[in-house]
Design a protein around this motif. Sequence first.
Motif, PDB file in Angstrom:
ATOM      1  N   ASP A 228       0.643  -1.188  -0.131  1.00 38.25           N
ATOM      2  CA  ASP A 228      -0.161   0.015  -0.024  1.00 38.25           C
ATOM      3  C   ASP A 228       0.799   1.271  -0.028  1.00 38.25           C
ATOM      4  N   ASP A 229       2.374   1.070  -0.158  1.00 38.06           N
ATOM      5  CA  ASP A 229       2.985   2.369  -0.341  1.00 38.06           C
ATOM      6  C   ASP A 229       2.706   2.996  -1.628  1.00 38.06           C
ATOM      7  N   PRO A 230       2.958   4.398  -1.663  1.00 42.35           N
ATOM      8  CA  PRO A 230       2.537   5.328  -2.868  1.00 42.35           C
ATOM      9  C   PRO A 230       3.335   4.866  -3.754  1.00 42.35           C
ATOM     10  N   VAL A 231       4.619   4.501  -3.660  1.00 41.51           N
ATOM     11  CA  VAL A 231       5.705   3.832  -4.752  1.00 41.51           C
ATOM     12  C   VAL A 231       6.089   2.632  -4.099  1.00 41.51           C
ATOM     13  N   PRO A 232       5.347   1.606  -4.222  1.00 39.84           N
ATOM     14  CA  PRO A 232       6.006   0.274  -3.743  1.00 39.84           C
ATOM     15  C   PRO A 232       7.144  -0.157  -4.249  1.00 39.84           C
ATOM     16  N   THR A 233       7.953  -0.489  -3.115  1.00 39.11           N
ATOM     17  CA  THR A 233       9.242  -1.182  -3.805  1.00 39.11           C
ATOM     18  C   THR A 233       9.491  -2.673  -3.282  1.00 39.11           C
ATOM     19  N   CYS A 234       9.954  -3.384  -3.992  1.00 39.46           N
ATOM     20  CA  CYS A 234      10.322  -4.970  -3.144  1.00 39.46           C
ATOM     21  C   CYS A 234      11.398  -4.932  -2.200  1.00 39.46           C
ATOM     22  N   PRO A 235      11.101  -5.352  -1.011  1.00 40.77           N
ATOM     23  CA  PRO A 235      12.005  -5.411   0.122  1.00 40.77           C
ATOM     24  C   PRO A 235      13.077  -6.503  -0.042  1.00 40.77           C
ATOM     25  N   ARG A 236      12.943  -7.193  -0.968  1.00 42.42           N
ATOM     26  CA  ARG A 236      14.085  -8.038  -1.604  1.00 42.42           C
ATOM     27  C   ARG A 236      15.052  -7.287  -2.435  1.00 42.42           C
ATOM     28  N   CYS A 237      14.611  -6.876  -3.512  1.00 38.63           N
ATOM     29  CA  CYS A 237      15.620  -6.535  -4.536  1.00 38.63           C
ATOM     30  C   CYS A 237      15.505  -4.948  -4.691  1.00 38.63           C
ATOM     31  N   GLY A 238      14.449  -4.101  -4.224  1.00 39.65           N
ATOM     32  CA  GLY A 238      14.669  -2.910  -4.390  1.00 39.65           C
ATOM     33  C   GLY A 238      13.864  -2.326  -5.508  1.00 39.65           C
ATOM     34  N   ASN A 239      13.361  -3.168  -6.469  1.00 37.98           N
ATOM     35  CA  ASN A 239      12.828  -2.860  -7.755  1.00 37.98           C
ATOM     36  C   ASN A 239      11.209  -2.238  -7.620  1.00 37.98           C
ATOM     37  N   SER A 240      10.788  -1.787  -8.423  1.00 35.50           N
ATOM     38  CA  SER A 240       9.333  -1.162  -8.312  1.00 35.50           C
ATOM     39  C   SER A 240       8.518  -2.470  -8.303  1.00 35.50           C
ATOM     40  N   LEU A 241       7.489  -2.574  -7.233  1.00 32.02           N
ATOM     41  CA  LEU A 241       6.571  -3.629  -7.487  1.00 32.02           C
ATOM     42  C   LEU A 241       5.370  -3.153  -8.541  1.00 32.02           C
ATOM     43  N   ARG A 242       4.824  -4.273  -8.908  1.00 31.26           N
ATOM     44  CA  ARG A 242       3.868  -3.953 -10.031  1.00 31.26           C
ATOM     45  C   ARG A 242       2.177  -4.351  -9.430  1.00 31.26           C
ATOM     46  N   ARG A 243       1.412  -3.582  -9.636  1.00 29.19           N
ATOM     47  CA  ARG A 243      -0.001  -4.050  -9.501  1.00 29.19           C
ATOM     48  C   ARG A 243      -0.852  -4.282 -10.535  1.00 29.19           C
ATOM     49  N   SER A 244      -1.636  -5.186 -10.399  1.00 27.25           N
ATOM     50  CA  SER A 244      -2.356  -5.754 -11.583  1.00 27.25           C
ATOM     51  C   SER A 244      -3.676  -6.325 -10.840  1.00 27.25           C
ATOM     52  N   ARG A 245      -4.318  -6.892 -11.753  1.00 30.23           N
ATOM     53  CA  ARG A 245      -5.689  -7.794 -11.386  1.00 30.23           C
ATOM     54  C   ARG A 245      -5.659  -9.117 -11.772  1.00 30.23           C
ATOM     55  N   VAL A 246      -5.517 -10.173 -11.026  1.00 30.37           N
ATOM     56  CA  VAL A 246      -5.373 -11.532 -11.166  1.00 30.37           C
ATOM     57  C   VAL A 246      -6.460 -12.223 -10.389  1.00 30.37           C
ATOM     58  N   ALA A 247      -7.179 -13.087 -11.048  1.00 32.63           N
ATOM     59  CA  ALA A 247      -8.584 -13.695 -10.604  1.00 32.63           C
ATOM     60  C   ALA A 247      -9.212 -12.613  -9.852  1.00 32.63           C
ATOM     61  N   GLY A 248      -9.439 -11.651 -10.577  1.00 29.46           N
ATOM     62  CA  GLY A 248     -10.391 -10.709 -10.202  1.00 29.46           C
ATOM     63  C   GLY A 248      -9.953  -9.810  -8.800  1.00 29.46           C
ATOM     64  N   ARG A 249      -8.923  -9.993  -8.548  1.00 32.74           N
ATOM     65  CA  ARG A 249      -8.530  -9.396  -7.101  1.00 32.74           C
ATOM     66  C   ARG A 249      -7.183  -8.579  -7.433  1.00 32.74           C
ATOM     67  N   GLY A 250      -6.860  -7.430  -6.759  1.00 32.09           N
ATOM     68  CA  GLY A 250      -5.971  -6.643  -6.602  1.00 32.09           C
ATOM     69  C   GLY A 250      -4.604  -7.358  -6.169  1.00 32.09           C
ATOM     70  N   THR A 251      -3.561  -7.359  -7.245  1.00 34.83           N
ATOM     71  CA  THR A 251      -2.417  -8.209  -6.817  1.00 34.83           C
ATOM     72  C   THR A 251      -1.107  -7.512  -7.127  1.00 34.83           C
ATOM     73  N   VAL A 252      -0.196  -7.656  -6.090  1.00 36.97           N
ATOM     74  CA  VAL A 252       1.100  -7.110  -6.000  1.00 36.97           C
ATOM     75  C   VAL A 252       2.148  -7.973  -6.032  1.00 36.97           C
ATOM     76  N   TRP A 253       3.035  -7.701  -7.042  1.00 36.56           N
ATOM     77  CA  TRP A 253       4.173  -8.511  -7.267  1.00 36.56           C
ATOM     78  C   TRP A 253       5.464  -8.017  -8.021  1.00 36.56           C
ATOM     79  N   CYS A 254       6.369  -8.624  -7.694  1.00 39.63           N
ATOM     80  CA  CYS A 254       8.028  -8.305  -8.240  1.00 39.63           C
ATOM     81  C   CYS A 254       8.152  -8.660  -9.652  1.00 39.63           C
TER      82      CYS A 254
END
Length: 258
Positions: A228-254
């Motif tokens: 839910d960060d304004p500009v979410p970044t991956c806590p593992r690699c520091g890359n920007s996280l991506r937001r999308s919809r999968v199975a009708g649900r809001g999904t966050v992934w790296c």
Amino acid sequence: MPELPDVEGFRRVLESCAKGRVIQRVDVRDTGVLREVSTRRLRDALEGRRFTQPERHGKWLLARTGGPTLMLHFGMTGQLVCGRPGDEVEAHDRVLFTLARDRQLRFRDQRKLQGLWLADDESEVARLLGRQGPDAMAVDRAEFQAVLSVRRGSVKAALIDQSVLAGLGNLLADEILWRAGLRPTSRSSDLTDADCRRLYTHMRRTLRSAVTAGCVPPRDSWLTGHRDDPVPTCPRCGNSLRRSRVAGRGTVWCPRCQ
């Protein structure tokens, strides 16, 4: 939304607050949370009985009494809290169970999307749980791999489908997939044995930590802590996280780690 760790926390509340205590009075303040049972039938079935050892299956809580079983599902906003009969009643306290020794168990729910059922016997319990898959905390690796292998859709869709695996929700699914390094859009049927082993291992580890916390904790080292960060970044690699919809649900992934 309550997921398996939250409901396990509610099971512990029920156990510590009510186990072994007589249900002196059932006060239904809002019939909108009663499912397939009337206020009178609920009172007649439960008043005078004792709560015994509670159980959980996925997101369902089973309040045993040695007779009928009260079955609770918390939907998106449900809670189970322990208090005293003299405590101020909150606006969303829907059903109050007054117990011996000055205890009161309260089913609290703002949106009332699910609620309370009453199962007279084990066949009714089985009917209500009949569409549930194996519990995510109890399933072994062989059964886990078997239920995933027959799914044609995405692995995330399979993880949050309660008929496939009971207990996981949106937050847990994203967290587990991130830890396992698997994209949520990957097809379940395409997962290798190594993928399934890794996914199962991280599911177990994530659930153990979350159950201890009583929720899916928004820790800095977890994906959940950054979704839910304004500009979410991956806590593992520091890359920007991506937001999308999968199975009708809001999904966050790296896209780098997964």
